[in-house]
Design a protein around this motif. Structure first.
Motif, PDB file in Angstrom:
ATOM      1  N   VAL A  55       0.873  -1.169   0.000  1.00  0.00           N
ATOM      2  CA  VAL A  55       0.000   0.000   0.000  1.00  0.00           C
ATOM      3  C   VAL A  55       0.913   1.222   0.000  1.00  0.00           C
ATOM      4  CG1 VAL A  55      -1.675   1.330   1.346  1.00  0.00           C
ATOM      5  CG2 VAL A  55      -1.888  -1.167   1.195  1.00  0.00           C
ATOM      6  N   ILE A  56       0.715   2.108  -0.976  1.00  0.00           N
ATOM      7  CA  ILE A  56       1.643   3.223  -1.167  1.00  0.00           C
ATOM      8  C   ILE A  56       0.911   4.554  -1.124  1.00  0.00           C
ATOM      9  CG2 ILE A  56       3.436   4.184  -2.649  1.00  0.00           C
ATOM     10  CD1 ILE A  56       3.398   1.400  -4.124  1.00  0.00           C
ATOM     11  N   SER A  57       1.309   5.384  -0.188  1.00  0.00           N
ATOM     12  CA  SER A  57       0.858   6.772  -0.185  1.00  0.00           C
ATOM     13  C   SER A  57       1.790   7.529  -1.126  1.00  0.00           C
ATOM     14  CB  SER A  57       0.920   7.359   1.231  1.00  0.00           C
ATOM     15  OG  SER A  57       0.665   8.748   1.188  1.00  0.00           O
ATOM     16  N   GLY A  58       1.627   7.271  -2.399  1.00  0.00           N
ATOM     17  CA  GLY A  58       2.514   7.759  -3.438  1.00  0.00           C
ATOM     18  C   GLY A  58       2.301   6.944  -4.698  1.00  0.00           C
ATOM     19  N   ARG A  59       3.344   6.814  -5.507  1.00  0.00           N
ATOM     20  CA  ARG A  59       3.211   6.164  -6.811  1.00  0.00           C
ATOM     21  C   ARG A  59       4.072   4.908  -6.932  1.00  0.00           C
ATOM     22  NH1 ARG A  59       1.524   9.826 -11.469  1.00  0.00           N
ATOM     23  NH2 ARG A  59       0.554  11.606 -10.444  1.00  0.00           N
ATOM     24  N   CYS A  60       3.661   4.048  -7.850  1.00  0.00           N
ATOM     25  CA  CYS A  60       4.457   2.887  -8.232  1.00  0.00           C
ATOM     26  C   CYS A  60       4.809   2.994  -9.710  1.00  0.00           C
ATOM     27  CB  CYS A  60       3.692   1.595  -7.960  1.00  0.00           C
ATOM     28  SG  CYS A  60       2.262   1.363  -9.063  1.00  0.00           S
ATOM     29  N   ARG A  61       5.613   2.071 -10.197  1.00  0.00           N
ATOM     30  CA  ARG A  61       5.856   1.968 -11.635  1.00  0.00           C
ATOM     31  C   ARG A  61       5.978   0.494 -12.010  1.00  0.00           C
ATOM     32  NH1 ARG A  61      11.858   4.010 -13.433  1.00  0.00           N
ATOM     33  NH2 ARG A  61      13.135   2.537 -12.259  1.00  0.00           N
ATOM     34  N   ASP A  62       6.250   0.209 -13.288  1.00  0.00           N
ATOM     35  CA  ASP A  62       6.351  -1.163 -13.789  1.00  0.00           C
ATOM     36  C   ASP A  62       5.041  -1.926 -13.593  1.00  0.00           C
ATOM     37  OD1 ASP A  62       9.093  -0.675 -14.335  1.00  0.00           O
ATOM     38  OD2 ASP A  62       9.648  -1.302 -12.301  1.00  0.00           O
ATOM     39  N   LEU A  63       3.943  -1.296 -13.975  1.00  0.00           N
ATOM     40  CA  LEU A  63       2.631  -1.907 -13.767  1.00  0.00           C
ATOM     41  C   LEU A  63       2.531  -3.295 -14.370  1.00  0.00           C
ATOM     42  CD1 LEU A  63       0.228   1.129 -14.371  1.00  0.00           C
ATOM     43  CD2 LEU A  63       0.748   0.008 -12.196  1.00  0.00           C
ATOM     44  N   ALA A  64       3.075  -3.469 -15.583  1.00  0.00           N
ATOM     45  CA  ALA A  64       2.966  -4.762 -16.257  1.00  0.00           C
ATOM     46  C   ALA A  64       3.624  -5.872 -15.446  1.00  0.00           C
ATOM     47  CB  ALA A  64       3.593  -4.685 -17.647  1.00  0.00           C
ATOM     48  N   GLU A  65       4.710  -5.546 -14.761  1.00  0.00           N
ATOM     49  CA  GLU A  65       5.412  -6.562 -13.979  1.00  0.00           C
ATOM     50  C   GLU A  65       4.612  -6.971 -12.750  1.00  0.00           C
ATOM     51  OE1 GLU A  65       9.622  -5.706 -13.348  1.00  0.00           O
ATOM     52  OE2 GLU A  65       9.557  -4.353 -15.075  1.00  0.00           O
ATOM     53  N   HIS A  66       4.009  -6.020 -12.069  1.00  0.00           N
ATOM     54  CA  HIS A  66       3.177  -6.361 -10.904  1.00  0.00           C
ATOM     55  C   HIS A  66       1.989  -7.218 -11.342  1.00  0.00           C
ATOM     56  CE1 HIS A  66       5.603  -3.285  -9.143  1.00  0.00           C
ATOM     57  NE2 HIS A  66       4.952  -2.282  -9.702  1.00  0.00           N
ATOM     58  N   ARG A  67       1.386  -6.807 -12.454  1.00  0.00           N
ATOM     59  CA  ARG A  67       0.200  -7.518 -12.921  1.00  0.00           C
ATOM     60  C   ARG A  67       0.536  -8.904 -13.423  1.00  0.00           C
ATOM     61  NH1 ARG A  67      -2.207  -2.062 -15.915  1.00  0.00           N
ATOM     62  NH2 ARG A  67      -2.993  -1.096 -13.976  1.00  0.00           N
ATOM     63  N   SER A  68       1.675  -9.036 -14.089  1.00  0.00           N
ATOM     64  CA  SER A  68       2.106 -10.355 -14.546  1.00  0.00           C
ATOM     65  C   SER A  68       2.390 -11.280 -13.373  1.00  0.00           C
ATOM     66  CB  SER A  68       3.365 -10.221 -15.416  1.00  0.00           C
ATOM     67  OG  SER A  68       3.848 -11.486 -15.804  1.00  0.00           O
ATOM     68  N   ALA A  69       2.913 -10.712 -12.296  1.00  0.00           N
ATOM     69  CA  ALA A  69       3.225 -11.499 -11.102  1.00  0.00           C
ATOM     70  C   ALA A  69       1.993 -11.755 -10.240  1.00  0.00           C
ATOM     71  CB  ALA A  69       4.286 -10.777 -10.268  1.00  0.00           C
ATOM     72  N   GLY A  70       0.893 -11.026 -10.522  1.00  0.00           N
ATOM     73  CA  GLY A  70      -0.311 -11.174  -9.714  1.00  0.00           C
ATOM     74  C   GLY A  70      -0.144 -10.628  -8.314  1.00  0.00           C
ATOM     75  N   PHE A  71       0.721  -9.615  -8.170  1.00  0.00           N
ATOM     76  CA  PHE A  71       1.010  -9.068  -6.848  1.00  0.00           C
ATOM     77  C   PHE A  71       0.123  -7.868  -6.577  1.00  0.00           C
ATOM     78  CE2 PHE A  71       3.577  -6.495  -3.841  1.00  0.00           C
ATOM     79  CZ  PHE A  71       3.729  -7.441  -2.836  1.00  0.00           C
ATOM     80  N   PRO A  72      -0.590  -7.841  -5.451  1.00  0.00           N
ATOM     81  CA  PRO A  72      -1.487  -6.723  -5.143  1.00  0.00           C
ATOM     82  C   PRO A  72      -0.725  -5.425  -4.847  1.00  0.00           C
ATOM     83  CG  PRO A  72      -2.147  -8.704  -3.940  1.00  0.00           C
ATOM     84  CD  PRO A  72      -0.777  -8.953  -4.494  1.00  0.00           C
ATOM     85  N   VAL A  73      -1.022  -4.394  -5.623  1.00  0.00           N
ATOM     86  CA  VAL A  73      -0.428  -3.080  -5.429  1.00  0.00           C
ATOM     87  C   VAL A  73      -1.546  -2.056  -5.322  1.00  0.00           C
ATOM     88  CG1 VAL A  73       1.059  -1.283  -6.391  1.00  0.00           C
ATOM     89  CG2 VAL A  73       1.667  -3.694  -6.699  1.00  0.00           C
ATOM     90  N   PHE A  74      -1.567  -1.328  -4.226  1.00  0.00           N
ATOM     91  CA  PHE A  74      -2.516  -0.247  -4.006  1.00  0.00           C
ATOM     92  C   PHE A  74      -1.707   1.036  -3.886  1.00  0.00           C
ATOM     93  CE2 PHE A  74      -4.658  -4.033  -2.724  1.00  0.00           C
ATOM     94  CZ  PHE A  74      -6.020  -3.819  -2.912  1.00  0.00           C
ATOM     95  N   ALA A  75      -2.028   2.053  -4.701  1.00  0.00           N
ATOM     96  CA  ALA A  75      -1.238   3.281  -4.715  1.00  0.00           C
ATOM     97  C   ALA A  75      -2.098   4.458  -5.134  1.00  0.00           C
ATOM     98  CB  ALA A  75      -0.045   3.129  -5.661  1.00  0.00           C
ATOM     99  N   ARG A  76      -1.529   5.653  -5.033  1.00  0.00           N
ATOM    100  CA  ARG A  76      -2.235   6.866  -5.437  1.00  0.00           C
ATOM    101  C   ARG A  76      -2.048   7.171  -6.919  1.00  0.00           C
ATOM    102  NH1 ARG A  76      -1.456  10.674   0.036  1.00  0.00           N
ATOM    103  NH2 ARG A  76      -3.255   9.753   1.080  1.00  0.00           N
TER     104      ARG A  76
END
Length: 234
Positions: free
Chosen positions: A116-137
């Protein structure tokens, strides 16, 4: 605390319970949305104890420096909660990411539940390919360097709303203590203080039972107002 992990209580039910127990913000960490997986799974719900990470501006030489990467010290079954420098300090937190694909790989290797990020992430395709839950602004093409850096782990975080408004009617900041219980789903993210978990579960269960009766009456044609008044008392 395993009760929140094993039960299917939604973030909305948990927020309602916290409000009934006197919380001014219902545990809701605002402006944070699910970015991975995508499209969002309506049944996705993650929960676990908070492993907190405080980011500071890279130019802040006074803040402590970590001796190890924060992902490498994350605990199994935890949810990483990252706070970036607030808008009052810098606008940069709205531009650069603080979490990328390699961090997701490291987190999965350590059996972390999600981030959970009070901010930003990147590499969306990699998180989605891994099936890893990412919550961000939000998301970005920019990494941490040369903008921010991690300064401390397992410290209290005071997470401000994105608009950082002031005044009596401003939405209050949410304090996340290490080990507080984090629950996140498609509606958003809530933080339950670790010493309130049992009470929240009890109140949320009662609220769910009441809402079942309300829904039955509404479906029977008794009307929303009348059903609310009968079962909710208002």
């Amino acid at each position: 605390m395993s009760s929140l992990s094993s039960l299917s209580l939604s973030t909305c039910e948990i927020s309602d319970a916290l409000i009934r127990l006197g919380s001014t913000h219902g545990g809701h960490i605002p402006d944070i949305h699910i970015l991975s997986p995508a499209p969002p799974d309506p049944n996705l719900r993650i929960s676990g104890p908070a492993y907190t990470v405080q980011m500071v501006l890279a130019s802040d030489q006074a803040a402590p420096k970590l001796s190890a990467h924060f992902v490498d010290t994350a605990t199994q079954k935890s949810i990483v909660v990252i706070d970036t420098p607030p808008r009052s300090v810098s606008f940069l937190h709205t531009k650069n990411a603080v979490w990328g694909g390699l961090m997701t790989a490291g987190a999965q290797a350590r059996k972390v539940v999600g981030v959970v990020i009070s901010g930003r992430c990147r590499d969306l395709a990699e998180h989605r390919s891994a099936g890893f839950p990412v919550f961000a602004r939000g998301h970005s093409t920019l990494g941490q360097s040369p903008f921010v850096r991690p300064s401390a782990v397992n410290v209290p975080l005071v997470i401000q709303p994105q608009d950082n408004a002031e005044g009596l009617d401003a939405f209050p900041a949410v304090t996340v203590e290490p080990g507080d219980w984090i629950v996140a789903d498609e509606d958003g993210v809530v933080c339950v203080p670790k010493d309130m978990v049992d009470r929240v579960v009890e109140v949320a269960r009662i609220g769910r039972e009441i809402d079942v009766r309300v829904l039955e009456d509404i479906n029977a044609g008794k009307g929303v107002q009348a059903s609310f008044k009968l079962h909710r008392g208002r």
